[in-house]
Design a protein around this motif. Structure first.
Motif, PDB file in Angstrom:
ATOM      1  N   ALA A  85       0.836  -1.200   0.000  1.00  0.00           N
ATOM      2  CA  ALA A  85       0.000   0.000   0.000  1.00  0.00           C
ATOM      3  C   ALA A  85       0.872   1.252   0.000  1.00  0.00           C
ATOM      4  N   ALA A  86       1.963   1.204   0.778  1.00  0.00           N
ATOM      5  CA  ALA A  86       2.888   2.337   0.803  1.00  0.00           C
ATOM      6  C   ALA A  86       3.556   2.514  -0.555  1.00  0.00           C
ATOM      7  N   PHE A  87       3.941   1.398  -1.153  1.00  0.00           N
ATOM      8  CA  PHE A  87       4.556   1.415  -2.483  1.00  0.00           C
ATOM      9  C   PHE A  87       3.632   2.089  -3.485  1.00  0.00           C
ATOM     10  N   HIS A  88       2.361   1.719  -3.441  1.00  0.00           N
ATOM     11  CA  HIS A  88       1.351   2.271  -4.343  1.00  0.00           C
ATOM     12  C   HIS A  88       1.224   3.781  -4.153  1.00  0.00           C
ATOM     13  N   SER A  89       1.103   4.203  -2.890  1.00  0.00           N
ATOM     14  CA  SER A  89       0.933   5.620  -2.579  1.00  0.00           C
ATOM     15  C   SER A  89       2.139   6.437  -3.039  1.00  0.00           C
ATOM     16  N   LEU A  90       3.334   5.926  -2.789  1.00  0.00           N
ATOM     17  CA  LEU A  90       4.543   6.659  -3.153  1.00  0.00           C
ATOM     18  C   LEU A  90       4.666   6.819  -4.658  1.00  0.00           C
ATOM     19  N   TRP A  91       4.374   5.759  -5.407  1.00  0.00           N
ATOM     20  CA  TRP A  91       4.504   5.855  -6.862  1.00  0.00           C
ATOM     21  C   TRP A  91       3.464   6.794  -7.468  1.00  0.00           C
ATOM     22  N   LEU A  92       2.260   6.733  -6.922  1.00  0.00           N
ATOM     23  CA  LEU A  92       1.200   7.571  -7.487  1.00  0.00           C
ATOM     24  C   LEU A  92       1.456   9.061  -7.251  1.00  0.00           C
ATOM     25  N   HIS A  93       2.014   9.402  -6.088  1.00  0.00           N
ATOM     26  CA  HIS A  93       2.071  10.804  -5.685  1.00  0.00           C
ATOM     27  C   HIS A  93       3.471  11.399  -5.604  1.00  0.00           C
ATOM     28  N   LEU A  94       4.517  10.559  -5.521  1.00  0.00           N
ATOM     29  CA  LEU A  94       5.895  11.059  -5.350  1.00  0.00           C
ATOM     30  C   LEU A  94       5.936  12.190  -4.330  1.00  0.00           C
ATOM     31  N   PRO A  95       5.386  11.987  -3.131  1.00  0.00           N
ATOM     32  CA  PRO A  95       5.218  13.088  -2.172  1.00  0.00           C
ATOM     33  C   PRO A  95       6.535  13.684  -1.681  1.00  0.00           C
ATOM     34  N   TYR A  96       7.609  12.923  -1.722  1.00  0.00           N
ATOM     35  CA  TYR A  96       8.896  13.420  -1.225  1.00  0.00           C
ATOM     36  C   TYR A  96       9.458  14.519  -2.114  1.00  0.00           C
ATOM     37  N   ASN A  97       8.937  14.650  -3.334  1.00  0.00           N
ATOM     38  CA  ASN A  97       9.355  15.736  -4.216  1.00  0.00           C
ATOM     39  C   ASN A  97       8.580  17.025  -3.973  1.00  0.00           C
ATOM     40  N   LYS A  98       7.634  16.979  -3.052  1.00  0.00           N
ATOM     41  CA  LYS A  98       6.744  18.125  -2.849  1.00  0.00           C
ATOM     42  C   LYS A  98       6.941  18.783  -1.481  1.00  0.00           C
ATOM     43  N   VAL A  99       7.943  18.316  -0.732  1.00  0.00           N
ATOM     44  CA  VAL A  99       8.167  18.880   0.596  1.00  0.00           C
ATOM     45  C   VAL A  99       9.634  19.282   0.753  1.00  0.00           C
ATOM     46  N   ASN A 100       9.897  20.163   1.693  1.00  0.00           N
ATOM     47  CA  ASN A 100      11.262  20.591   1.978  1.00  0.00           C
ATOM     48  C   ASN A 100      11.820  19.912   3.221  1.00  0.00           C
ATOM     49  N   SER A 101      11.143  18.877   3.660  1.00  0.00           N
ATOM     50  CA  SER A 101      11.548  18.152   4.860  1.00  0.00           C
ATOM     51  C   SER A 101      11.994  16.745   4.490  1.00  0.00           C
ATOM     52  N   GLU A 102      12.845  16.156   5.335  1.00  0.00           N
ATOM     53  CA  GLU A 102      13.271  14.785   5.098  1.00  0.00           C
ATOM     54  C   GLU A 102      12.207  13.782   5.504  1.00  0.00           C
ATOM     55  N   GLU A 103      11.203  14.229   6.259  1.00  0.00           N
ATOM     56  CA  GLU A 103      10.070  13.389   6.618  1.00  0.00           C
ATOM     57  C   GLU A 103       8.814  13.933   5.957  1.00  0.00           C
ATOM     58  N   PHE A 104       7.948  13.060   5.554  1.00  0.00           N
ATOM     59  CA  PHE A 104       6.740  13.493   4.865  1.00  0.00           C
ATOM     60  C   PHE A 104       5.634  12.464   5.101  1.00  0.00           C
ATOM     61  N   PRO A 105       4.356  12.902   5.032  1.00  0.00           N
ATOM     62  CA  PRO A 105       3.229  11.976   5.173  1.00  0.00           C
ATOM     63  C   PRO A 105       2.980  11.234   3.860  1.00  0.00           C
ATOM     64  N   MET A 106       2.358  10.060   3.967  1.00  0.00           N
ATOM     65  CA  MET A 106       2.003   9.294   2.773  1.00  0.00           C
ATOM     66  C   MET A 106       0.539   9.520   2.436  1.00  0.00           C
ATOM     67  N   PRO A 107       0.251  10.032   1.241  1.00  0.00           N
ATOM     68  CA  PRO A 107      -1.139  10.250   0.841  1.00  0.00           C
ATOM     69  C   PRO A 107      -1.954   8.962   0.925  1.00  0.00           C
ATOM     70  N   GLY A 108      -3.167   9.107   1.473  1.00  0.00           N
ATOM     71  CA  GLY A 108      -4.051   7.961   1.587  1.00  0.00           C
ATOM     72  C   GLY A 108      -3.918   7.201   2.889  1.00  0.00           C
ATOM     73  N   PHE A 109      -2.890   7.514   3.680  1.00  0.00           N
ATOM     74  CA  PHE A 109      -2.694   6.863   4.970  1.00  0.00           C
ATOM     75  C   PHE A 109      -3.227   7.744   6.091  1.00  0.00           C
ATOM     76  N   PRO A 110      -3.595   7.160   7.216  1.00  0.00           N
ATOM     77  CA  PRO A 110      -4.089   7.967   8.347  1.00  0.00           C
ATOM     78  C   PRO A 110      -3.055   8.996   8.787  1.00  0.00           C
ATOM     79  N   LYS A 111      -3.534  10.067   9.355  1.00  0.00           N
ATOM     80  CA  LYS A 111      -2.655  11.133   9.839  1.00  0.00           C
ATOM     81  C   LYS A 111      -1.638  10.571  10.821  1.00  0.00           C
TER      82      LYS A 111
END
Length: 219
Positions: free
Chosen positions: A152-178
């Motif tokens: 599920a994490a693999f799916h979310s990361l590929w769909l959204h590439l969220p790490y390219n949208k933040v200036n932090s080394e930590e980031f939330p995964m879209p579609g996962f609980p807060k």
């Protein structure tokens, strides 16, 4: 008259981390249910597998034609063990080229047994095999040895590439609980080098076989 055993076809991706769990499953199916198993892979992988088959096993190893040089890969590159990351990804991308040979292989088994396989169990990277199975009236299943959370994490990361949208080394995964955070250092190399719009990301995100490449293809 001896009753014919149902045949199950198994086709893992050409990587030891995929082939080994497939073989373990094949041995369990043979032992517990008495099915005949046809285990499909390329020539060099079949050669490497033969010593791993127990002497009392009836698992049949069947070669599928594949010439790596025809697909922009070095000669005899039939396993990810021998490939650097860019070519490893390329091996996944060109895997649909195996479809015609796989269709011919299943056709041959139908002629041999007089009926289609009971089931075709294929790798998460071979979603196209579902179409072949359905053409012959065989049930199709995807086998993935990884855990559900990880996929599920693999799916979310590929769909959204969220790490390219933040200036932090930590980031939330879209579609996962807060609160579900991931660190960039936890990302495999092929995520870290992914750039929106490059050929690899386009292949995954925009291909009709998106779910196949993400390992979430359901048939």
């Amino acid at each position: 008259m001896t009753e014919r055993k149902e045949n199950i076809v198994m086709f893992p991706f050409m990587a030891q981390g995929h082939i080994i769990p497939f073989l373990a499953l094949a041995l369990e199916l043979e032992k517990k249910n008495g099915y005949t198993i046809t285990f499909v892979n390329t020539r060099l992988n079949i050669k490497k597998l033969r010593p791993s088959i127990p002497p009392n096993s009836s698992i049949r190893l069947l070669e599928i034609p594949f010439n790596s040089s025809d697909h922009g890969l070095p000669p005899d590159s039939e396993n990810t063990d021998s490939l650097p990351l860019p070519l490893l990804l390329h091996l996944i991308v060109i895997s649909p080229a195996l479809e015609p040979a796989f269709r011919d292989l299943i056709s041959g088994l139908v002629l041999e047994h007089g009926r289609p396989p009971l089931c075709i169990i294929s790798d998460m990277f071979f979603g196209w095999s579902a179409k072949v199975a359905h053409e012959f009236g065989a049930f199709h299943a995807i086998f993935n040895a990884g855990g559900g959370y990880g996929m599920a994490a693999f799916h979310s990361l590929w769909l959204h590439l969220p790490y390219n949208k933040v200036n932090s080394e930590e980031f939330p995964m879209p579609g996962f609980p807060k609160g579900h955070q991931i660190h960039t250092k936890q990302l495999p190399e092929h995520f870290q080098v992914a750039v929106p719009g490059d050929s690899w990301v386009k292949c995954i995100v925009h291909s009709p076989d998106l779910l196949m490449y993400c390992g979430l293809y359901l048939a």
